[in-house]
Design a protein around this motif. Structure first.
Motif, PDB file in Angstrom:
ATOM      1  N   GLU A 167       0.830  -1.215   0.000  1.00  0.00           N
ATOM      2  CA  GLU A 167       0.000   0.000   0.000  1.00  0.00           C
ATOM      3  C   GLU A 167       0.865   1.265   0.000  1.00  0.00           C
ATOM      4  O   GLU A 167       0.462   2.310  -0.504  1.00  0.00           O
ATOM      5  CB  GLU A 167      -0.924   0.016   1.232  1.00  0.00           C
ATOM      6  CG  GLU A 167      -2.119  -0.923   1.118  1.00  0.00           C
ATOM      7  CD  GLU A 167      -2.687  -1.324   2.490  1.00  0.00           C
ATOM      8  OE1 GLU A 167      -2.418  -0.613   3.481  1.00  0.00           O
ATOM      9  OE2 GLU A 167      -3.386  -2.365   2.561  1.00  0.00           O
ATOM     10  N   MET A 168       2.058   1.173   0.587  1.00  0.00           N
ATOM     11  CA  MET A 168       2.958   2.326   0.637  1.00  0.00           C
ATOM     12  C   MET A 168       3.655   2.570  -0.702  1.00  0.00           C
ATOM     13  O   MET A 168       4.423   3.529  -0.834  1.00  0.00           O
ATOM     14  CB  MET A 168       4.001   2.130   1.742  1.00  0.00           C
ATOM     15  CG  MET A 168       3.423   2.343   3.127  1.00  0.00           C
ATOM     16  SD  MET A 168       4.467   1.668   4.456  1.00  0.00           S
ATOM     17  CE  MET A 168       5.729   2.843   4.572  1.00  0.00           C
ATOM     18  N   GLY A 169       3.445   1.679  -1.664  1.00  0.00           N
ATOM     19  CA  GLY A 169       4.008   1.905  -2.995  1.00  0.00           C
ATOM     20  C   GLY A 169       5.176   1.011  -3.373  1.00  0.00           C
ATOM     21  O   GLY A 169       5.835   1.251  -4.387  1.00  0.00           O
ATOM     22  N   ALA A 170       5.453  -0.037  -2.578  1.00  0.00           N
ATOM     23  CA  ALA A 170       6.560  -0.945  -2.917  1.00  0.00           C
ATOM     24  C   ALA A 170       6.331  -1.558  -4.301  1.00  0.00           C
ATOM     25  O   ALA A 170       5.200  -1.878  -4.670  1.00  0.00           O
ATOM     26  CB  ALA A 170       6.669  -2.047  -1.869  1.00  0.00           C
ATOM     27  N   ASP A 171       7.426  -1.715  -5.059  1.00  0.00           N
ATOM     28  CA  ASP A 171       7.342  -2.337  -6.389  1.00  0.00           C
ATOM     29  C   ASP A 171       7.481  -3.849  -6.306  1.00  0.00           C
ATOM     30  O   ASP A 171       7.061  -4.571  -7.201  1.00  0.00           O
ATOM     31  CB  ASP A 171       8.451  -1.782  -7.296  1.00  0.00           C
ATOM     32  CG  ASP A 171       8.289  -0.288  -7.536  1.00  0.00           C
ATOM     33  OD1 ASP A 171       7.210   0.119  -8.011  1.00  0.00           O
ATOM     34  OD2 ASP A 171       9.222   0.478  -7.224  1.00  0.00           O
ATOM     35  N   SER A 172       8.125  -4.336  -5.252  1.00  0.00           N
ATOM     36  CA  SER A 172       8.234  -5.778  -5.011  1.00  0.00           C
ATOM     37  C   SER A 172       8.496  -5.966  -3.520  1.00  0.00           C
ATOM     38  O   SER A 172       8.796  -5.008  -2.810  1.00  0.00           O
ATOM     39  CB  SER A 172       9.362  -6.403  -5.846  1.00  0.00           C
ATOM     40  OG  SER A 172      10.622  -5.862  -5.485  1.00  0.00           O
ATOM     41  N   ILE A 173       8.352  -7.208  -3.070  1.00  0.00           N
ATOM     42  CA  ILE A 173       8.556  -7.526  -1.646  1.00  0.00           C
ATOM     43  C   ILE A 173       9.632  -8.601  -1.543  1.00  0.00           C
ATOM     44  O   ILE A 173       9.603  -9.596  -2.262  1.00  0.00           O
ATOM     45  CB  ILE A 173       7.252  -8.085  -1.000  1.00  0.00           C
ATOM     46  CG1 ILE A 173       6.120  -7.068  -1.028  1.00  0.00           C
ATOM     47  CG2 ILE A 173       7.521  -8.602   0.427  1.00  0.00           C
ATOM     48  CD1 ILE A 173       6.133  -6.016   0.050  1.00  0.00           C
ATOM     49  N   CYS A 174      10.576  -8.385  -0.610  1.00  0.00           N
ATOM     50  CA  CYS A 174      11.573  -9.417  -0.326  1.00  0.00           C
ATOM     51  C   CYS A 174      11.369  -9.926   1.094  1.00  0.00           C
ATOM     52  O   CYS A 174      11.202  -9.141   2.020  1.00  0.00           O
ATOM     53  CB  CYS A 174      12.973  -8.829  -0.454  1.00  0.00           C
ATOM     54  SG  CYS A 174      14.250  -9.967   0.104  1.00  0.00           S
ATOM     55  N   LEU A 175      11.367 -11.243   1.237  1.00  0.00           N
ATOM     56  CA  LEU A 175      11.394 -11.834   2.573  1.00  0.00           C
ATOM     57  C   LEU A 175      12.863 -12.076   2.898  1.00  0.00           C
ATOM     58  O   LEU A 175      13.541 -12.835   2.203  1.00  0.00           O
ATOM     59  CB  LEU A 175      10.611 -13.152   2.597  1.00  0.00           C
ATOM     60  CG  LEU A 175      10.425 -13.734   4.002  1.00  0.00           C
ATOM     61  CD1 LEU A 175       9.397 -12.942   4.803  1.00  0.00           C
ATOM     62  CD2 LEU A 175       9.993 -15.202   3.925  1.00  0.00           C
ATOM     63  N   LYS A 176      13.362 -11.377   3.923  1.00  0.00           N
ATOM     64  CA  LYS A 176      14.803 -11.393   4.235  1.00  0.00           C
ATOM     65  C   LYS A 176      15.065 -12.243   5.467  1.00  0.00           C
ATOM     66  O   LYS A 176      14.727 -11.854   6.576  1.00  0.00           O
ATOM     67  CB  LYS A 176      15.271  -9.949   4.461  1.00  0.00           C
ATOM     68  CG  LYS A 176      16.740  -9.793   4.855  1.00  0.00           C
ATOM     69  CD  LYS A 176      17.043  -8.309   5.051  1.00  0.00           C
ATOM     70  CE  LYS A 176      18.385  -8.062   5.710  1.00  0.00           C
ATOM     71  NZ  LYS A 176      19.529  -8.508   4.908  1.00  0.00           N
ATOM     72  N   ASP A 177      15.656 -13.405   5.231  1.00  0.00           N
ATOM     73  CA  ASP A 177      15.964 -14.343   6.319  1.00  0.00           C
ATOM     74  C   ASP A 177      17.470 -14.323   6.561  1.00  0.00           C
ATOM     75  O   ASP A 177      18.207 -15.132   6.024  1.00  0.00           O
ATOM     76  CB  ASP A 177      15.478 -15.740   5.904  1.00  0.00           C
ATOM     77  CG  ASP A 177      15.965 -16.832   6.841  1.00  0.00           C
ATOM     78  OD1 ASP A 177      16.152 -16.539   8.038  1.00  0.00           O
ATOM     79  OD2 ASP A 177      16.160 -17.975   6.374  1.00  0.00           O
ATOM     80  N   MET A 178      17.917 -13.350   7.367  1.00  0.00           N
ATOM     81  CA  MET A 178      19.358 -13.099   7.516  1.00  0.00           C
ATOM     82  C   MET A 178      20.084 -14.174   8.314  1.00  0.00           C
ATOM     83  O   MET A 178      21.305 -14.292   8.229  1.00  0.00           O
ATOM     84  CB  MET A 178      19.605 -11.715   8.137  1.00  0.00           C
ATOM     85  CG  MET A 178      19.023 -11.515   9.519  1.00  0.00           C
ATOM     86  SD  MET A 178      17.238 -11.274   9.481  1.00  0.00           S
ATOM     87  CE  MET A 178      16.800 -11.586  11.179  1.00  0.00           C
ATOM     88  N   ALA A 179      19.366 -14.956   9.098  1.00  0.00           N
ATOM     89  CA  ALA A 179      20.039 -15.943   9.956  1.00  0.00           C
ATOM     90  C   ALA A 179      19.877 -17.381   9.461  1.00  0.00           C
ATOM     91  O   ALA A 179      20.371 -18.314  10.078  1.00  0.00           O
ATOM     92  CB  ALA A 179      19.513 -15.825  11.386  1.00  0.00           C
ATOM     93  N   GLY A 180      19.178 -17.570   8.345  1.00  0.00           N
ATOM     94  CA  GLY A 180      18.986 -18.927   7.833  1.00  0.00           C
ATOM     95  C   GLY A 180      18.023 -19.740   8.678  1.00  0.00           C
ATOM     96  O   GLY A 180      18.184 -20.935   8.878  1.00  0.00           O
ATOM     97  N   LEU A 181      16.976 -19.056   9.183  1.00  0.00           N
ATOM     98  CA  LEU A 181      15.998 -19.716  10.067  1.00  0.00           C
ATOM     99  C   LEU A 181      14.778 -20.247   9.322  1.00  0.00           C
ATOM    100  O   LEU A 181      13.998 -21.017   9.871  1.00  0.00           O
ATOM    101  CB  LEU A 181      15.499 -18.725  11.135  1.00  0.00           C
ATOM    102  CG  LEU A 181      16.547 -18.098  12.053  1.00  0.00           C
ATOM    103  CD1 LEU A 181      15.895 -17.043  12.937  1.00  0.00           C
ATOM    104  CD2 LEU A 181      17.224 -19.161  12.906  1.00  0.00           C
TER     105      LEU A 181
END
Length: 446
Positions: A167-181
């Motif tokens: 809704e804020m205008g993002a062009d795409s979404i990334c799910l960021k799993d920085m710890a490998g969980l």
């Protein structure tokens, strides 16, 4: 079945060497294969942001802005991607909106196309201005949902965050799993749910730390994810990403075929093997550590903690400190352990163990966090605990932290010119975000 080609973001020029070579790869290490990388057919190449910005100046005596320009000359066909820490930009605290907007404007001008924007707490207020600026200056705003596990981080939390970002205008979404969980079947469930709720492309970013990443990417692709992050095998696995070649081979001939030539990328990888050998002194151990699933500590945080404890002659108490991290995290309302929250939580755990008394010594960052200066905690914080640390009547802010910050560009420009270091607009931003590092870099530059 109709083919839905899976796209790949290559991380060898940023996250891979940040994870495994202490961010020591120089522009000179990248340029010899830049033209070849440009012909692979990647969705994007992540080559900037995160810790690369200060490492360029701090360790390599390089101008980070120069890196983007030099590589862009050799790679005009591939979108360049950077990791932007929301209101923290590429630093470790919040900066005012004028600095953030100017940073985005000049990044686009220098050659950055995709901005992966995240906030350590998933506080969307800290991402808002970065999304607006990216779109205004012609970049692609990839808003990020930081993945972690806790009693407050459930599918509903991730869906709501993603919907708000769209809704804020993002062009795409990334799910960021920085710890490998992120486990494979959880990835499947989560991406299927996200596909139903948002109608912009989805990307999966994970780390190999726990040994799950390749399987997680496979299940994410089956669940309809559009792009996955991988690293050429010379700098893959361990705390880095799954190997590009392995993932390309896994999907070859299926409906998710990446269209990437395995032999061609293997040839490029040989160059990075040589770079890895040359930089062997910085090389992190590449082994898998499934204990991360228990402690939830990303690789970078673990090595920082180890160094901290070594300096304090406390290395034999590392195990005890690792067990303290989840307790501190619970006290702080379960922040995801990503920069800067990983450093803040880890340091406090070290203090708690070193003094033998929990919160006898409290870092100023923990106090700022409890005052709301980093944003809203994901989960509830016990009022008694907050009072104990801050005092009974301490003011806690409810608004967006950056609203309290005064503009900085004009003043910093004057300062830099007065010191005689100003050469270009970009210098002002380097100076604002890393004052002492930038200043010593400018001295050497002369």
């Amino acid at each position: 079945m109709a083919k839905k080609r899976l796209k790949i973001t290559e991380t060898i020029l940023r996250d891979a060497h940040q994870s495994l070579l202490a961010t020591r790869m120089s522009t000179a290490d990248m340029l010899p294969v830049a033209e070849k990388l440009d012909q692979v057919g990647y969705h994007s190449v992540e080559m900037w942001g995160g810790a690369t910005f200060d490492s360029c100046m701090r360790y390599l005596n390089e101008d980070p802005w120069e890196r983007v320009r030099k590589l862009k000359e050799k790679m005009p066909n591939t979108p360049f991607q950077m990791l932007l820490r929301g209101q923290n930009i590429v630093g470790y605290k919040h900066y005012p909106d004028d600095v953030l907007r100017e940073f985005v404007r000049l990044s686009v001008q220098n050659g950055i196309n995709i901005f992966r924007i995240f906030d350590a707490l998933n506080d969307v207020r800290n991402i808002k201005v970065a999304i607006e600026a990216t779109k205004e200056f012609g970049g692609h705003a990839q808003a990020t949902v930081v993945y972690t596990t806790s009693p407050v981080h459930d599918v509903d939390h991730y869906l709501k965050t993603a919907q708000t970002l769209q809704e804020m205008g993002a062009d795409s979404i990334c799910l960021k799993d920085m710890a490998g969980l992120l486990k494979p079947y959880d990835a499947s469930k989560l991406f299927r749910a996200l596909k139903k709720e948002v109608d912009i492309p989805l990307q999966c970013h994970t780390h190999y730390t726990s040994g799950l990443a390749a399987m997680t990417c496979l299940k994410a692709a089956e669940a309809g994810v559009d792009v996955i992050d991988t690293a050429l095998s010379a700098l893959a696995l361990g705390t880095s990403q799954p190997a590009t070649e392995t993932m390309v081979a896994s999907f070859a001939g299926t409906e998710h075929d990446t269209g990437i030539d395995l032999e061609y990328v293997s040839e490029i990888n040989r160059h990075f093997k040589k770079v890895r050998e040359r930089l062997h002194e910085f090389r992190a151990p590449g082994e898998v550590d499934p204990e991360v699933l228990i402690y939830q500590i990303p690789g970078g945080m673990l090595s920082n903690m180890r160094n901290q404890m070594k300096k304090m002659n406390m290395l034999e108490r590392l195990e005890e400190t690792l067990l303290e991290v989840p307790r501190v995290r619970k006290d702080l309302g379960y922040p995801p352990l990503v920069t800067p929250m990983s450093q803040i939580t880890g340091t406090q755990a070290v203090f708690n163990v070193a003094t033998g008394q929990r919160y006898k010594v409290v870092s100023k960052e923990v106090k700022k966090y409890l005052k709301g200066e980093y944003g809203k905690a994901p989960g509830p914080i016990d009022p008694d605990f907050r009072d104990k640390i801050l005092g009974k009547d301490a003011e806690v802010i409810e608004h967006r932290p950056a609203d309290d910050l005064e503009p900085m560009i004009e003043q910093a420009t004057k300062e830099l010119k007065k010191k005689g270091y100003y050469q270009k607009e970009e210098d002002v931003l380097s100076y604002i975000i890393f004052p002492s590092i930038a200043e010593s870099f400018f001295k050497n530059r002369h």
